[in-house]
Design an enzyme around this catalytic site. Structure first.
Site, short mmCIF file in Angstrom:
data_model
loop_
_atom_site.label_atom_id
_atom_site.label_comp_id
_atom_site.label_asym_id
_atom_site.label_seq_id
_atom_site.Cartn_x
_atom_site.Cartn_y
_atom_site.Cartn_z
N ARG A 19 0.96 -1.23 0.03
CA ARG A 19 -0.04 0.04 0.04
C ARG A 19 0.83 1.38 -0.14
NH1 ARG A 19 -0.85 4.65 2.37
NH2 ARG A 19 0.02 4.14 4.34
N ASP A 20 1.34 1.43 1.06
CA ASP A 20 2.41 2.68 1.21
C ASP A 20 3.66 2.74 -0.05
OD1 ASP A 20 3.44 5.12 2.34
OD2 ASP A 20 3.81 4.26 4.28
N HIS A 213 5.06 3.81 13.20
CA HIS A 213 5.23 3.93 11.49
C HIS A 213 6.51 4.93 11.38
CE1 HIS A 213 3.66 3.73 7.32
NE2 HIS A 213 4.33 4.96 7.30
N HIS A 215 9.82 6.63 9.38
CA HIS A 215 10.40 6.91 8.05
C HIS A 215 11.98 6.72 8.21
CE1 HIS A 215 6.83 7.66 5.22
NE2 HIS A 215 6.51 7.03 6.15
N CYS A 246 11.42 8.70 -0.95
CA CYS A 246 10.99 9.76 -0.24
C CYS A 246 11.12 10.96 -0.92
CB CYS A 246 11.67 9.97 0.92
SG CYS A 246 11.18 11.28 2.13
N ASN A 255 9.87 4.44 3.93
CA ASN A 255 9.52 3.61 5.02
C ASN A 255 10.99 3.15 5.52
OD1 ASN A 255 6.58 3.46 5.13
ND2 ASN A 255 6.94 3.25 3.18
#
Length: 312
Positions: A19-20, A213, A215, A246, A255
């Protein structure tokens, strides 16, 4: 074959790449390739996968097959299939597709919230309330998570007051979310800040405090995960190959890299339930589905230390 349920895990690594990661890259991975990637993740022992985002296909063509991907993934035994839903319409589609868990992003930054979803954080809490009601009606067993995005800072407004972050997380749980975690959406967090905020979150919400979550935009992803672990966090989001890049730091992954996170915990003696060899092998179907897309990760590049194991 799915993971061995006899393998006890101390942490839950929640894979968010499908997804991300996929919605952050230009190319669209073919549906069949997504299936092969999900199969490889499950074979490695991954027990929670965020497989799709239920948003209009015209906005995110990468997610046009969301319902199909959820329907495929829920056939895998022993895996929690998660979908991101930005609003009530998305939640209804995800519930009808059979998702086990919904995650709803609620931005602590007023500027980010208005730019991203054209709603204030308080408006989004009301959306959480509406989704919780719909969930209770359609599929009471489905879990609802409110992820507090820009919890550690925002590119638009800079500082995000910590009191606001905790207040918003508490409001989301009061509105019907089962848990609320914290997201370092733009990679601003540092370990000291992570410790402080998760300590406050856990003090406020207890067992309803959710995932970290993080990064890796500025190279602090693993350090921040370790800081969250020290404060009692046991669920961590990450992306295979650090997929997603990113936009704020060219050449830096977005991520946290799943392979590096699994290696860190396993090297510490913290069980993830994930096979190191098989999670590295899961990069092959990912690379095949997105030819030419850069994949990150120190562990896959360096290899495993001599005598590192044993693995199931």
């Amino acid at each position: 074959m799915a993971h061995d349920d006899s393998v006890q895990a101390d942490v839950l690594i929640s894979e968010v790449g499908p997804r991300d990661g996929l919605q952050s890259v230009q190319a669209t991975m073919p549906t069949e390739a997504k299936f092969r990637w999900i199969d490889a993740l499950v074979a490695a022992g991954v027990r929670e996968i965020e497989v799709a985002s239920f948003v209009p296909a015209r906005l995110l063509p990468q997610m046009a097959d969301a319902a199909e991907v959820v329907a495929y993934a829920v056939r895998q035994p022993g895996v929690t299939v998660m979908a991101l839903v930005p609003n009530l319409r998305g939640a209804e589609a995800a519930l009808r597709a059979g998702a086990h868990k919904l995650t709803m992003p609620v931005s602590a930054s007023r500027a980010h919230s208005l730019a991203n979803v054209r709603k204030t954080p308080e408006d989004m809490v009301e959306e959480v309330r509406a989704i919780a009601r719909l969930r209770d009606e359609l599929a009471p067993a489905v879990k609802l998570e409110a992820g507090i995005s820009t919890a550690f800072g925002c590119t638009l407004q800079g500082l995000v007051p910590e009191d606001e972050v905790i207040r918003l997380a508490a409001m989301c749980v009061a509105a019907g979310a089962d848990e609320s975690g914290l997201s370092d959406t733009v990679g601003y967090a540092n370990p000291s800040q992570v410790r402080r905020l998760f300590r406050r979150l856990r003090s406020e919400l207890g067992s309803r405090a959710g995932a970290a979550h993080m990064h890796n935009t500025r190279g602090l992803g693993l350090a921040n995960c370790l800081a969250a672990w020290d404060e009692g966090v046991r669920t961590f989001d990450s992306s295979l190959g650090g997929l997603g890049g990113c936009p704020y730091a060219p050449g830096a992954s977005g991520n946290v890299v799943t392979e590096d996170l699994v290696f860190m915990f396993e090297a510490m003696g913290v069980r993830t339930g994930i096979s190191m060899q098989k999670i590295i092998a899961a990069r092959a179907p990912l690379a095949a589905g997105l030819p030419g897309e850069p994949l990150y990760g120190m562990t896959p590049d360096a290899g495993l230390p001599k005598g590192f194991g044993p693995f199931h």
